[in-house]
Write a protein that holds these residues in place. Structure first.
Motif, PDB file in Angstrom:
ATOM      1  N   ARG A   8      19.342   5.974  46.538  1.00 39.54           N
ATOM      2  CA  ARG A   8      19.120   5.841  45.097  1.00 39.54           C
ATOM      3  C   ARG A   8      18.484   7.081  44.474  1.00 39.54           C
ATOM      4  O   ARG A   8      18.016   7.045  43.354  1.00 39.54           O
ATOM      5  CB  ARG A   8      18.213   4.635  44.839  1.00 39.54           C
ATOM      6  CG  ARG A   8      18.945   3.319  44.944  1.00 39.54           C
ATOM      7  CD  ARG A   8      19.420   2.893  43.563  1.00 39.54           C
ATOM      8  NE  ARG A   8      20.406   1.836  43.663  1.00 39.54           N
ATOM      9  CZ  ARG A   8      20.522   0.866  42.772  1.00 39.54           C
ATOM     10  NH1 ARG A   8      19.717   0.812  41.730  1.00 39.54           N
ATOM     11  NH2 ARG A   8      21.466  -0.032  42.904  1.00 39.54           N
ATOM     12  N   TYR A 297      11.945  -1.243  35.946  1.00 37.96           N
ATOM     13  CA  TYR A 297      12.854  -0.186  36.406  1.00 37.96           C
ATOM     14  C   TYR A 297      14.129  -0.079  35.580  1.00 37.96           C
ATOM     15  O   TYR A 297      14.483   1.016  35.136  1.00 37.96           O
ATOM     16  CB  TYR A 297      13.155  -0.308  37.899  1.00 37.96           C
ATOM     17  CG  TYR A 297      11.991   0.147  38.725  1.00 37.96           C
ATOM     18  CD1 TYR A 297      11.612   1.486  38.734  1.00 37.96           C
ATOM     19  CD2 TYR A 297      11.227  -0.748  39.444  1.00 37.96           C
ATOM     20  CE1 TYR A 297      10.521   1.918  39.453  1.00 37.96           C
ATOM     21  CE2 TYR A 297      10.128  -0.328  40.163  1.00 37.96           C
ATOM     22  CZ  TYR A 297       9.782   1.006  40.172  1.00 37.96           C
ATOM     23  OH  TYR A 297       8.699   1.429  40.883  1.00 37.96           O
ATOM     24  N   LYS A 300      13.432   1.695  32.398  1.00 35.91           N
ATOM     25  CA  LYS A 300      13.253   3.141  32.522  1.00 35.91           C
ATOM     26  C   LYS A 300      14.567   3.865  32.722  1.00 35.91           C
ATOM     27  O   LYS A 300      14.771   4.977  32.237  1.00 35.91           O
ATOM     28  CB  LYS A 300      12.374   3.450  33.727  1.00 35.91           C
ATOM     29  CG  LYS A 300      10.946   3.113  33.500  1.00 35.91           C
ATOM     30  CD  LYS A 300      10.191   3.166  34.791  1.00 35.91           C
ATOM     31  CE  LYS A 300       8.936   2.356  34.639  1.00 35.91           C
ATOM     32  NZ  LYS A 300       7.877   2.777  35.529  1.00 35.91           N
ATOM     33  N   GLU A 301      15.442   3.232  33.482  1.00 32.33           N
ATOM     34  CA  GLU A 301      16.726   3.883  33.764  1.00 32.33           C
ATOM     35  C   GLU A 301      17.539   4.084  32.491  1.00 32.33           C
ATOM     36  O   GLU A 301      18.434   4.916  32.453  1.00 32.33           O
ATOM     37  CB  GLU A 301      17.502   3.084  34.821  1.00 32.33           C
ATOM     38  CG  GLU A 301      16.910   3.315  36.200  1.00 32.33           C
ATOM     39  CD  GLU A 301      17.689   2.644  37.328  1.00 32.33           C
ATOM     40  OE1 GLU A 301      18.529   1.771  37.027  1.00 32.33           O
ATOM     41  OE2 GLU A 301      17.445   3.003  38.494  1.00 32.33           O
ATOM     42  N   GLN A 305      17.509   9.997  33.807  1.00 39.31           N
ATOM     43  CA  GLN A 305      17.432   9.967  35.258  1.00 39.31           C
ATOM     44  C   GLN A 305      15.968   9.833  35.675  1.00 39.31           C
ATOM     45  O   GLN A 305      15.079  10.344  34.998  1.00 39.31           O
ATOM     46  CB  GLN A 305      17.984  11.268  35.836  1.00 39.31           C
ATOM     47  CG  GLN A 305      19.491  11.295  35.980  1.00 39.31           C
ATOM     48  CD  GLN A 305      19.918  12.419  36.909  1.00 39.31           C
ATOM     49  OE1 GLN A 305      19.946  12.248  38.121  1.00 39.31           O
ATOM     50  NE2 GLN A 305      20.228  13.556  36.339  1.00 39.31           N
ATOM     51  N   CYS A 306      15.750   9.189  36.809  1.00 39.22           N
ATOM     52  CA  CYS A 306      14.374   8.896  37.214  1.00 39.22           C
ATOM     53  C   CYS A 306      14.046   9.470  38.593  1.00 39.22           C
ATOM     54  O   CYS A 306      14.805   9.279  39.548  1.00 39.22           O
ATOM     55  CB  CYS A 306      14.154   7.386  37.248  1.00 39.22           C
ATOM     56  SG  CYS A 306      14.270   6.613  35.626  1.00 39.22           S
ATOM     57  N   ARG A 355      19.830  13.084  31.855  1.00 40.53           N
ATOM     58  CA  ARG A 355      20.886  12.542  32.668  1.00 40.53           C
ATOM     59  C   ARG A 355      21.879  13.619  33.124  1.00 40.53           C
ATOM     60  O   ARG A 355      22.495  13.498  34.181  1.00 40.53           O
ATOM     61  CB  ARG A 355      21.631  11.472  31.872  1.00 40.53           C
ATOM     62  CG  ARG A 355      21.961  10.240  32.664  1.00 40.53           C
ATOM     63  CD  ARG A 355      22.604   9.194  31.782  1.00 40.53           C
ATOM     64  NE  ARG A 355      21.619   8.476  30.983  1.00 40.53           N
ATOM     65  CZ  ARG A 355      20.815   7.515  31.481  1.00 40.53           C
ATOM     66  NH1 ARG A 355      20.900   7.164  32.735  1.00 40.53           N
ATOM     67  NH2 ARG A 355      19.948   6.913  30.704  1.00 40.53           N
TER      68      ARG A 355
END
Lengths: 427, 427
Positions: A8, A297, A300-301, A305-306, A355
């Motif tokens: 991930r 999560y 946030k996505e 991008q995280c 992103r």
């Protein structure tokens, strides 16, 4: 093949020779014998939900997926254990246990999609580990295929046992560098009959942190104690409109076993400085409050991008750690959204970046570097539950030092003399 | 010097060169540097309360006593941790913690005389570990002096952490064969505010075992669940006259946190088949009932010399294990007195033999051999909490097998290439 080469993280994978979809221990034995004979690297993987690059393929490797080994070989309510294959989805084991009034305690946020094998490889934590400990604390014994294809059994079916060195503990968290787990004997626990939940909003982060300390000091034994920062709450509110007050700077979500009028009510009282407190009075309301945490999560996505980080500090250092993260974000002009397993001092700052980028830009790494160093300076660790993988190797030496590094290499050499198992990861 | 050459077993010690009474880490470093330079074996020891010969001196060794390193370096109520030296007496740490509303959970029967260092070396259990786990579960990090005198720090001060291999877990239970622990960061827990106790007498062992299963299945979460067999009860009654009914074949002593009218009363109900049940209504009464359990070892020692064994089986196999022990005793004409940490399936059959003998006679070893094999056949282990030491090395291979044995030797070689640390023990 590309899907099997990544986890991930954004970590750019190498090009594998091929993928083995193992369906049995014998498939794993055959793969490792062949790989040893030909000195081909093997990268074991579960569901690929890792956040540190531990399952990222390296050039010329065989990716060994355990995801098809999904049997729950045994579930003994009397002994409160299960014997499972590594591809079992974490939440599936939990559900199977609940049919007998039991539960499988470790519940990483990814538990609906992660596998037991991956959880063991990273020693995964989760929300409930504030009360029940991490994956290691539920692992009684393992069946492992070694690099040369020999099969090893470690540990036992009993609750206690001290025969020989703790090989079970050595494999758990070793990120596939010492052997490939093909079965695990796991401890189950009695499922609580009743859960009650509190959500409290605070206009100051320090007030929230003080409520955490008060809840622990009171001996409330929460089975979940989560802290969400303002950036996270706003991302959730923008998406799902949870009615967030603009002045809210932090939210605590706590869960305890037992009836709401006892445990949750007491925790609510201890959130004395909260601007708003909700206590669940039905299981549906409890699930709804916990649902806010589970949105963190995905919310946030939506922002970009995280890079999901995972420092852990002594509980008393939690306010300072979170304040440092906020200051670091401001100084570097980086968006950092933080949730914490507050009861454990385990903080997940999520660094959000564009992103379009192939990897985090320099200012994100600079901010992350400061956060890592701050955690270590506070007596903390680089990774509470995600593992080192590829992404944190740069900082590993700061935490473990040269003597441990030499011992790690020595142990690796004992288990995997040809260095074919997940080379370049974890240590 | 003789007193420092022995532990609590009859195992005949070798003749040491001398004894080092270390008062600091530097003393340990100096000892190990010298020993490495001269290839002299080093046998580390705490209080010498071990029951497996782990601290028995070997010929020509230096005995390295850590008993004088008794500082509690730090006790943090906020973080619920303590940093202690290895010579701290287990119960002293517990008392220091209780001054802050905390406790140190592991409580081996010897906790008033055993040291933390010895507890770590054997991964000691105890009465409370049915709820709180063994010593490993309270060890967060260690300071260790390696065989060559280098100092290693493992683990962390945080509740969770997965950086690097689990070296902490590897040292815990390694019986002084991998390094000498000079400090430990230990987890403390909230001390329960109230404890209530139940004692129940049964005319049949199976009824007592069924009550154990019922108490666990009900989710009572006892913090102590002890089973005493008839031989043990008679030895206690002969000595202290506890008013034992002649028909009593087993006694359960259970303790739970919370008020007696809730937790203990429910456990008492679950002892449906008991011929007699007492529930404590004051702390003094609770202490008195637990006191019966604490009399078990001294009462046995009045009967003769004792070989104290330590098998552990899956909980469901407890009745069969105890029945097998009784049958074995009868068949070999050996007196075996058994207490069990029943909630863990950890059974201590004590083989009593003549005080005049230098070591157990052949019929005792023959009976012990049968008990060990029966435990393994039931899916159990040779040792739940005492360690392998010298006394159980003969049976070690039956449990771990050749692959684990080879890995043990490999790991030993990494940490102690000259084989000077407690040679010939544990693996």
């Amino acid at each position: 093949m590309d899907a099997y080469a990544r986890d991930r993280t954004f970590a750019p994978p190498g090009k594998p020779l091929g993928v083995v979809l193992a369906q049995s221990r014998d498939d794993v034995v055959a793969t490792l014998r062949w790989a040893s004979a030909h000195r081909v690297p093997v990268v074991p993987r579960g569901a690929g939900t890792g956040l540190a690059g531990g399952a990222t393929a390296v050039d010329g490797c065989v990716v060994l997926s355990l995801a098809r080994m999904t049997a729950i070989r045994e579930l003994s309510p009397q002994d409160e254990i299960a014997v499972v294959e590594p591809g079992v989805i974490t939440a599936d084991l939990d559900r199977a246990a609940r049919a007998h009034g039991l539960m499988y305690a470790p519940d990483p946020s990814s538990y609906e999609i992660s596998t037991i094998g991956g959880n063991l490889a990273t020693n995964a934590g989760g929300l409930r580990c504030v009360k029940y400990g991490v994956t290691r604390d539920s692992a009684l014994g393992l069946e492992v295929v070694l690099a040369d294809g020999r099969v090893l059994t470690t540990g036992r079916r009993t609750m206690k046992g001290v025969t020989g060195y703790d090989l079970t503990g050595l494999f758990v968290g070793s990120e596939g560098t010492l052997g490939v787990i093909t079965a695990a004997t796991l401890r189950l626990r009695r499922a609580p009959r009743e859960l009650s939940t509190v959500a409290a909003e605070f206009t100051s982060l320090r007030d929230a942190a003080e409520a955490v300390a008060a809840i622990i000091a009171e001996g409330c034994q929460p089975s979940m104690l989560e802290l969400l920062d303002r950036t996270t709450l706003r991302a959730i509110d923008d998406w799902k409109n949870i009615g967030l007050e603009p002045s809210t700077r932090a939210m605590l979500i706590a869960q305890a076993e037992g009836p709401a009028e006892e445990s949750a009510a007491r925790m609510a009282e201890l959130c004395a400085a909260a601007s708003f407190v909700a206590v669940s009075s039905t299981p549906e309301e409890a699930a709804e409050l916990v649902g806010i945490r589970r949105l963190a999560y995905p919310a946030k996505e939506r922002l970009g991008q995280c890079l999901v980080e995972d420092v852990c500090v002594p509980r008393s250092a939690l306010p300072e750690m979170i304040t440092t993260i906020e200051e670091t974000a401001a100084r570097h002009g980086v968006l950092i959204s933080t949730v914490a397993h507050a009861g454990d001092g385990n903080v997940h700052p999520v660094f959000v970046f564009d992103r379009g980028l192939a990897e985090p830009p320099p200012e994100v790494w600079a901010a992350a570097d400061e956060v890592f160093r701050a955690a270590l300076a506070l007596g903390g660790t680089l990774t509470g539950e995600h593992g080192v993988g590829l992404l944190k190797k740069r900082w590993l030496g700061l935490e473990t030092g040269p003597v441990a590094a030499e011992l790690h290499q020595g142990i690796k050499q004992v288990f995997d003399p040809l260095d074919i198992l997940n080379p370049g990861k974890a240590i």
